[in-house]
Write a protein that holds these residues in place. Structure first.
Motif, short mmCIF file in Angstrom:
data_model
loop_
_atom_site.label_atom_id
_atom_site.label_comp_id
_atom_site.label_asym_id
_atom_site.label_seq_id
_atom_site.Cartn_x
_atom_site.Cartn_y
_atom_site.Cartn_z
N GLY A 167 0.79 -1.23 0.00
CA GLY A 167 0.00 0.00 0.00
C GLY A 167 0.82 1.28 0.00
N MET A 168 2.13 1.17 0.05
CA MET A 168 2.99 2.36 0.09
C MET A 168 3.12 3.04 -1.26
SD MET A 168 6.03 0.95 2.60
CE MET A 168 5.67 0.47 4.30
N VAL A 169 2.82 2.33 -2.32
CA VAL A 169 2.97 2.89 -3.67
C VAL A 169 2.07 4.11 -3.85
CG1 VAL A 169 2.68 2.43 -6.13
CG2 VAL A 169 3.56 0.64 -4.62
N GLY A 170 2.68 5.21 -4.29
CA GLY A 170 1.92 6.41 -4.59
C GLY A 170 1.70 7.36 -3.43
N LYS A 171 2.10 6.99 -2.21
CA LYS A 171 1.97 7.93 -1.09
C LYS A 171 2.89 9.13 -1.34
CE LYS A 171 -1.00 5.69 1.39
NZ LYS A 171 -2.36 6.26 1.60
N LYS A 172 2.37 10.31 -1.07
CA LYS A 172 3.12 11.54 -1.36
C LYS A 172 3.89 11.98 -0.10
CE LYS A 172 -0.18 13.18 -4.82
NZ LYS A 172 0.75 12.90 -5.95
N VAL A 173 5.21 12.02 -0.23
CA VAL A 173 6.06 12.40 0.90
C VAL A 173 6.99 13.53 0.47
CG1 VAL A 173 7.70 11.63 2.64
CG2 VAL A 173 6.00 10.01 1.74
N HIS A 174 7.04 14.56 1.30
CA HIS A 174 7.95 15.70 1.06
C HIS A 174 9.06 15.64 2.09
CE1 HIS A 174 8.29 20.33 0.25
NE2 HIS A 174 9.37 19.66 -0.08
N VAL A 175 10.30 15.48 1.62
CA VAL A 175 11.47 15.44 2.49
C VAL A 175 12.20 16.77 2.40
CG1 VAL A 175 13.65 14.27 3.00
CG2 VAL A 175 11.69 12.95 2.15
N ILE A 176 12.53 17.34 3.55
CA ILE A 176 13.27 18.59 3.60
C ILE A 176 14.50 18.36 4.47
CG2 ILE A 176 13.27 21.01 4.29
CD1 ILE A 176 9.96 19.22 3.77
N LEU B 2 13.43 5.00 9.14
CA LEU B 2 12.64 6.23 9.05
C LEU B 2 11.69 6.17 7.86
CD1 LEU B 2 12.09 9.23 9.80
CD2 LEU B 2 14.03 9.83 8.35
N ALA B 3 12.18 5.73 6.71
CA ALA B 3 11.36 5.72 5.49
C ALA B 3 10.20 4.74 5.62
CB ALA B 3 12.24 5.36 4.29
N TYR B 4 10.49 3.51 6.01
CA TYR B 4 9.45 2.48 6.02
C TYR B 4 8.47 2.65 7.17
CZ TYR B 4 10.81 -0.14 1.94
OH TYR B 4 11.04 -0.52 0.64
N SER B 5 8.94 3.12 8.32
CA SER B 5 8.00 3.34 9.43
C SER B 5 7.06 4.50 9.12
CB SER B 5 8.75 3.58 10.74
OG SER B 5 9.65 4.66 10.63
N THR B 6 7.57 5.54 8.44
CA THR B 6 6.72 6.66 8.04
C THR B 6 5.64 6.21 7.07
OG1 THR B 6 8.49 8.29 8.35
CG2 THR B 6 6.68 8.91 6.88
N LEU B 7 6.03 5.49 6.03
CA LEU B 7 5.05 5.04 5.04
C LEU B 7 4.06 4.04 5.65
CD1 LEU B 7 7.36 4.64 1.91
CD2 LEU B 7 5.61 6.38 2.29
N ALA B 8 4.54 3.18 6.53
CA ALA B 8 3.65 2.21 7.17
C ALA B 8 2.61 2.91 8.03
CB ALA B 8 4.46 1.22 8.01
N MET B 9 2.98 4.00 8.68
CA MET B 9 2.01 4.76 9.47
C MET B 9 0.96 5.39 8.55
SD MET B 9 2.30 4.47 12.71
CE MET B 9 1.25 5.82 13.25
N LEU B 10 1.38 5.86 7.38
CA LEU B 10 0.42 6.43 6.43
C LEU B 10 -0.59 5.38 5.97
CD1 LEU B 10 2.61 8.67 4.10
CD2 LEU B 10 1.16 9.39 5.99
N VAL B 11 -0.10 4.16 5.73
CA VAL B 11 -0.95 3.11 5.18
C VAL B 11 -1.84 2.48 6.24
CG1 VAL B 11 -0.95 0.84 4.05
CG2 VAL B 11 0.68 2.59 3.34
N SER B 12 -1.26 2.16 7.41
CA SER B 12 -1.98 1.36 8.40
C SER B 12 -2.45 2.11 9.64
CB SER B 12 -1.09 0.20 8.85
OG SER B 12 0.02 0.69 9.60
N GLN B 13 -1.87 3.28 9.91
CA GLN B 13 -2.14 4.00 11.15
C GLN B 13 -1.93 3.11 12.38
OE1 GLN B 13 -5.01 4.36 8.68
NE2 GLN B 13 -3.48 5.74 7.83
N ASP B 14 -1.01 2.16 12.27
CA ASP B 14 -0.75 1.16 13.31
C ASP B 14 0.72 1.27 13.70
OD1 ASP B 14 -0.09 -1.19 14.72
OD2 ASP B 14 -1.64 -2.35 13.70
#
Length: 541
Positions: free
Chosen positions: A218-227, A486-498
């Motif tokens: 489910g991570m495909v296509g999530k929009k993330v802005h890195v600064i 950092l990358a995978y835990s961020t995206l996993a939170m976006l997808v699962s909120q878990d």
């Protein structure tokens, strides 16, 4: 792709059809198998009834971080003196024998004791001392090891004896012909229980391996802005020639030089490799390394909004390597704060770029500081998931300056640096950092020990902490593990909120990174292989 069942040992894996996989349940954990023996003090009082009893009860109390032969003899002797043996153990939050203790979480410690046939009931004592539970349960006997009377009764034991004797109970001191130290045993060879700890977290929060696989997909296509700060890591390979005879000058022969995009840029590459739609805002110098960075990021499909500052160089850290050893590191950088004009351009990008998550990746090379961070925080899109990572333990950075973020991921050294605390245990340290940063989720990285997750402001609750051990099978190079986490835990939170699923997936990504040479972006395929392997270890290992 699901796990594979090894029908002939760990080699020659034979793929299973989907229908066959459904027939294989997750291995039953200790906590599930012996949960019926684990009770509260109040429940046990109802079970035993008040004294005097026809069937007498004896109670032992301790930490039981590692159950060793000394414990077994202690428990066997206690059981021989009564009909019912009750084991009471100290809850995690009250253990302060070492910075990283207890080694085994309280639920597993309770299950370990409950697995003994001689133990009838186990109580996890949430108090600092067993005094209150002794008063509630009122065992006929309270057993202590002989060492508690060898040189006179210690004050704590005297407190326990006073309560026991007040209601008519009796203290019993077991023979001490064999005495072991759990701490010494753990220091000698720490038990490897990462999969038991994993099962514990998965059961507690309802996480399944299929849920984790779905999160990766489910991570495909999530929009993330890195600064954040871009760093070009260079490795200059040389051969030793010798030294000057008149001066202590070492002479090496240049062989080759390799450049790699690092810093916040590699965080962006990890997110992109996971399938996210990534925008990267950074500051670069007007030099050749600028072009190298832009070309590298463009090649992997990252939308880079680079602000060119002709007054500073692109950050470059060049390691001089001879015979596999880092002889010297030459840094080319300018750590002064970005100008107001550049700050305005960057904050404008933050507020205008649509994003499901915004990641501030701080290496303290001019973008983030006490002056700029409040401005960066002010322009965060309200609906975006807000993440901060501050890799600045050796400089004047502080993760707590990122106030009110959804997720922060410092390591232990950075946490101690931020709090000025070199002495506290890990749980108190995490509690302080969680409160001071006002974050919603803290993943405190502990290197080879995995990570401690703090997820709630009430630090007295068991539910507010859990530990995820490392899943590294064979360590090759730990560089970049934190970036992958950092990358995978961020995206996993976006997808699962878990947060439990996100923490586990972050730890798995870090493990994948440690098994590669260099900071290589982790792909979903690598994550699926790791999930399959961990599931196999849990079920059959």
């Amino acid at each position: 792709m699901g796990p594979e069942l090894d029908r002939e040992g760990d080699r020659n894996l034979v793929p299973l059809h989907v229908e066959e996989r459904r027939l294989i349940p997750m291995a039953i954990s200790l906590t599930e198998r012996y949960r019926h023996k684990i009770v509260t003090a109040e429940q046990l009082r109802e079970i035993l009834g008040p004294p005097p009893r026809k069937k007498r009860a004896i109670m032992c109390h301790g930490v039981f971080d590692v159950v060793h032969p000394g414990h077994v003899r202690h428990l066997l002797y206690a059981k021989s003196k009564a009909d019912t043996l009750v084991c009471s153990l100290t809850a995690d939050k009250h253990i302060s024998k070492g910075a990283h203790r207890p080694h085994i979480p309280q639920e597993l410690r309770a299950a370990n004791l409950a697995a003994f046939e001689m133990v009838d009931y186990v109580v996890i004592d949430t108090n600092a001392k067993p005094l209150e539970n002794i008063q509630i349960i009122q065992p006929d006997y309270f057993a202590k090891g002989f060492e508690y009377t060898a040189v006179g009764m210690p004050p704590k034991t005297a407190e326990e004896a006073a309560i026991v004797e007040a209601y008519g109970g009796e203290m019993i001191f077991t023979p001490g012909d064999i005495v072991y130290s759990s701490t010494s045993l753990i220091n000698l060879a720490p038990p490897t229980i990462q999969y038991e700890k994993l099962q514990l977290v998965m059961e507690r929060y309802g996480v399944t391996f299929d849920k984790m696989r779905a999160a990766i997909d489910g991570m495909v296509g999530k929009k993330v802005h890195v600064i954040g700060d871009t760093i070009v890591d260079s490795y200059t390979q040389c051969a030793m020639i010798g030294g000057q005879t008149k001066t202590p000058t070492m002479s090496v022969l240049f062989e080759r030089k390799q450049d790699f995009v690092g810093g916040a840029a590699i965080v962006a590459k990890h997110l992109r490799a996971a399938g996210a739609d990534v925008t990267f805002t950074t500051v670069l110098g007007e030099d050749g390394l600028k072009d190298f960075v832009l070309d590298d990021l463009h090649e992997v499909g990252i939308d880079t909004k680079a602000i060119i500052d002709s007054t500073r160089p692109t950050v470059n850290k060049n390691a001089i390597v001879v015979g596999g050893y880092r002889l010297l590191k030459v840094d080319t950088l300018d750590n002064r704060s970005i100008s107001d004009t550049i700050l305005s351009q960057m904050t404008s990008a933050v507020s205008s770029v649509p994003a499901d998550a915004v990641v501030y990746s701080d290496f303290r090379h001019g973008i983030f500081n006490r002056r700029t961070i409040p401005e960066f925080a002010r322009v965060l899109p309200p609906a975006a998931y807000k993440v901060a990572d501050s890799q600045v333990a050796s400089r004047w950075g502080n993760i707590t300056e990122f106030q009110g973020f959804d997720l922060i991921t410092p390591n232990e050294r950075e946490a101690r640096f931020a709090l000025g605390d070199q002495d506290s245990g890990i749980r108190p340290l995490a509690s302080q950092l969680y409160d001071k940063s006002a974050c919603k989720l803290l993943m405190l990285k502990l290197g080879e020990r995995g990570m401690l997750v703090c997820r709630g402001a009430d630090h007295e609750l068991l539910d507010s902490f859990y530990v995820i051990d490392t899943f590294v099978e064979q360590l090759v190079d730990p560089v970049g593990a934190g970036d992958a986490l950092l990358a995978y835990s961020t995206l996993a939170m976006l997808v699962s909120q878990d947060d439990a699923a996100a923490s586990i997936l972050g730890a798995m990504a870090a493990a994948c990174e440690c098994e590669y040479d260099g900071n290589i972006p982790i792909t979903p395929e690598a994550m699926h292989r790791k999930i399959d392997l961990v599931e196999k270890r849990v079920n059959f290992g």
